[in-house]
Design an enzyme around this catalytic site. Structure first.
Site, mmCIF file in Angstrom:
data_model
loop_
_atom_site.group_PDB
_atom_site.id
_atom_site.type_symbol
_atom_site.label_atom_id
_atom_site.label_comp_id
_atom_site.label_asym_id
_atom_site.label_seq_id
_atom_site.Cartn_x
_atom_site.Cartn_y
_atom_site.Cartn_z
ATOM 1 N N CYS A 386 28.840 3.531 1.087
ATOM 2 C CA CYS A 386 27.632 3.014 0.463
ATOM 3 C C CYS A 386 27.939 2.247 -0.826
ATOM 4 C CB CYS A 386 26.616 4.133 0.256
ATOM 5 S SG CYS A 386 24.935 3.486 0.308
ATOM 6 N N HIS A 512 26.143 6.440 5.510
ATOM 7 C CA HIS A 512 26.684 7.720 5.019
ATOM 8 C C HIS A 512 27.162 8.577 6.189
ATOM 9 C CE1 HIS A 512 25.443 7.535 0.778
ATOM 10 N NE2 HIS A 512 24.438 6.816 1.219
ATOM 11 N N GLU A 514 29.038 11.029 6.184
ATOM 12 C CA GLU A 514 29.229 12.446 5.831
ATOM 13 C C GLU A 514 28.084 13.325 6.316
ATOM 14 O OE1 GLU A 514 28.599 9.976 3.743
ATOM 15 O OE2 GLU A 514 27.527 10.593 1.931
#
Ligand code: GLN
Length: 551
Positions: A386, A512, A514
């Site tokens: 990001c 993202h 994650e």
């Protein structure tokens, strides 16, 4: 309440006492994992008693990470634990704050839905809370519900009242109250103290809720006499006083609770057959975690590094990447601003891999560029996420393409070269709350690219949370100087991934990843980044040994 198969849904309500941060989210998620181990379908939801409508606009220091769901909700980080520990996929229906409940009720009131009646906490707010619980019950056998904060907080009262009523609505056999407390060991007295637990259970009972199970956070196993004492004072069966001992890895929690018999107690109290728990995958995972073959150090260059909760999912995803390759991942936090100082690049010495995560605002952004530059020049693995994607792009534009005025309009609205600028769909929108590109979007990968090789597919879906984007007017200038755009939205409007051929592993993503990594199924980008970082470590050791031998 029945699920769509016509079976009664079982509800487990998780409250907390004594102090916050005891790990209610982890406890709830771990119970979810255990119940899945018994073959049940579970989902989890969280009520947060604060007034903000969602944590989207809250500072990471106040609230920790903002977790993003597929449907674009900006949610509490505990939803991340729910998804990492179970198969549930959370959505905006899985996280309610006081603000969001009231917003709903006030909208109804303005529409005239209450037909002129006085609108009150009981029953209107509590009904809204109970509706939220029922709304996610259709496809599951179990709903695990966590109430944020601690009992006794003035803010949590309507939520406690709602779950108290819920037992009356769906029946005793279908509800269970689990209370998480702290049993501290007082060194000077050499004793475990049960008084805080007694007080917090008293608070809960004053709200009309008698806990069925107590999870006692401690640093040691509770001896039987302590369990007996707690059981007596709190009116809980002795077998239901469970030690929730501190463990080195959070992924051990389900097994630790199982060893205390928690799963069988849940089944017994909810009148379900005693079944065998199948947790082999978790057991294997813990074995891998405890027996790594090597370790690596990743330098994470972020803005909120002194507060680890700010990057919760990121930490976990890095560890997951390590689980995949049986490597222990050490995370070294580097404050972005420290990199900006003279000689700051030295802080990245010894990095096996460099990661720049998400962030907002001007502070520290030169440090983010520095990190990308150092990784590019040293040929150290670089993973930009990001903000880390955006500043790697600006760094490349400035230092490789000669666009010295390149910038992001987030920091410089009048930049000569607006390489990163505000999402065109949002131009003209100045409000901060809920105005970002949020949630899951499809992305197409360039065949043959590093991203494509890692994902093993040309179409992926990842979650987003950003207001600014890559300015396609600069695409030609950047790609002519070697940058590869390897991921785009299907309409071609959004650049989602960049990479650098000729560099062993330099990849930056606008989304993202994650948020979608799990311990049992690590995200491919994190697994690959960890592997590349390990390779980088071995190469450097190899070079040092060769140099030593030559000398
Ligand atoms: N500040 C950047 C944006 O809004 C990046 C956001 C992020 O890193 N989550 O686009």
């Amino acid at each position: 309440m029945q699920n769509k198969d016509g079976r009664p849904v079982k509800y487990i309500f998780v409250t907390g006492g004594v102090v916050s941060s005891l790990g209610k989210g982890l406890a709830a998620a771990s119970m979810g994992a255990l119940l899945e181990g018994h073959g049940y379908r579970v989902t989890l939801l969280k009520f947060d008693p604060y007034i903000n409508v969602d944590p989207g606009t809250m500072s990471p220091y106040q609230h920790g990470e903002v977790y993003v769901t597929d449907d674009g909700a900006e949610a509490d980080l505990d939803l991340g634990h729910y998804e990492r520990f179970t198969h549930t996929i959370t959505s905006r229906d899985h996280n309610w704050t006081t603000g969001k409940i009231y917003q709903q009720v006030i909208q109804k009131e303005r529409r005239g839905d209450y037909l002129g009646r006085t609108v009150q906490v009981i029953p209107h707010i509590t009904n809204e809370i109970k509706d939220a619980i029922r709304a996610i019950s259709h496809d599951v056998d179990f709903v695990l519900l966590e109430i944020g904060g601690t009992v006794g907080d003035i803010e949590s009262q309507p939520f406690l009242e709602a779950i108290r009523q819920f037992r009356q609505d769906v029946g005793r056999d279908n509800t269970l109250y689990v209370h998480l407390t702290l049993v501290p060991f007082i060194g000077t007295a050499g004793e475990l103290k049960t008084k805080p637990t007694q007080h917090s259970v008293r608070d809960l009972r004053s709200m009309g809720i008698q806990p069925d199970v107590l999870l006692c956070r401690t640093d040691r196993f509770l001896p039987q006499d302590i369990k007996k004492k707690i059981a007596l004072f709190c009116d809980v069966a002795e077998e239901a006083v469970i030690t929730a001992k501190d463990v080195p890895s959070i992924y051990e929690v389900p097994l630790v609770l199982a060893a205390e018999g928690l799963d069988q107690i849940l089944l017994k109290y909810l009148r379900l057959p005693r079944t065998e728990r199948k947790m082999q995958k978790w057991e294997e995972l813990i074995y891998r975690i405890k027996h790594p073959t090597d370790e690596i150090t990743i330098h994470v260059v972020g803005k909120y590094v002194e507060f680890e909760d700010a990057y919760k999912s990121l930490n976990e995803a890095l560890y997951h990447g390590g689980f995949e390759h049986r490597l222990k991942v050490n995370i070294r936090w580097v404050e972005t601003e420290a990199l900006e100082e003279e000689g700051g690049a030295r802080l990245l010495d010894g990095a096996d891999g460099i990661l720049v995560p998400g962030g907002f605002g001007t502070r520290g952004t030169r440090g983010m560029m520095k990190a990308a530059e150092v990784a590019r020049q040293r040929k150290a693995p670089y993973f930009g996420i990001c903000y880390g994607f955006q500043w790697a792009t600006v760094e490349y534009a400035r230092n490789v393409c000669g666009l010295s005025g390149a910038d992001s309009t987030e920091c410089n609205e009048d930049a000569p070269d607006k390489v990163i600028y505000k999402l065109r769909d949002l131009l003209g929108v100045e409000e901060l709350g809920g105005t970002m590109r949020l949630g899951s979007y499809e992305c197409e990968l360039r065949p043959g690219s590093l991203a494509h090789r890692i994902y093993g597919s040309t179409t992926i879906h990842e979650r987003h949370r950003h207001r600014y984007e890559f300015n396609c007017l600069y695409e030609k200038a950047l790609t002519e100087h070697g940058l590869v755009i390897s991921g785009r939205s299907p309409d071609g409007k959004f650049v989602e991934i960049i990479e650098l051929p000729g560099h062993p592993w330099f990849l930056a993503v606008q989304f993202h990843p994650e948020f979608k990594s799990k311990p049992l199924t690590p995200h491919p980008l994190f697994a690959s980044f960890v592997e590349a970082s390990h390779r980088h470590k071995l190469e450097r050791i190899g070079q040092r040994t060769a140099a030593g031998a030559a000398a």
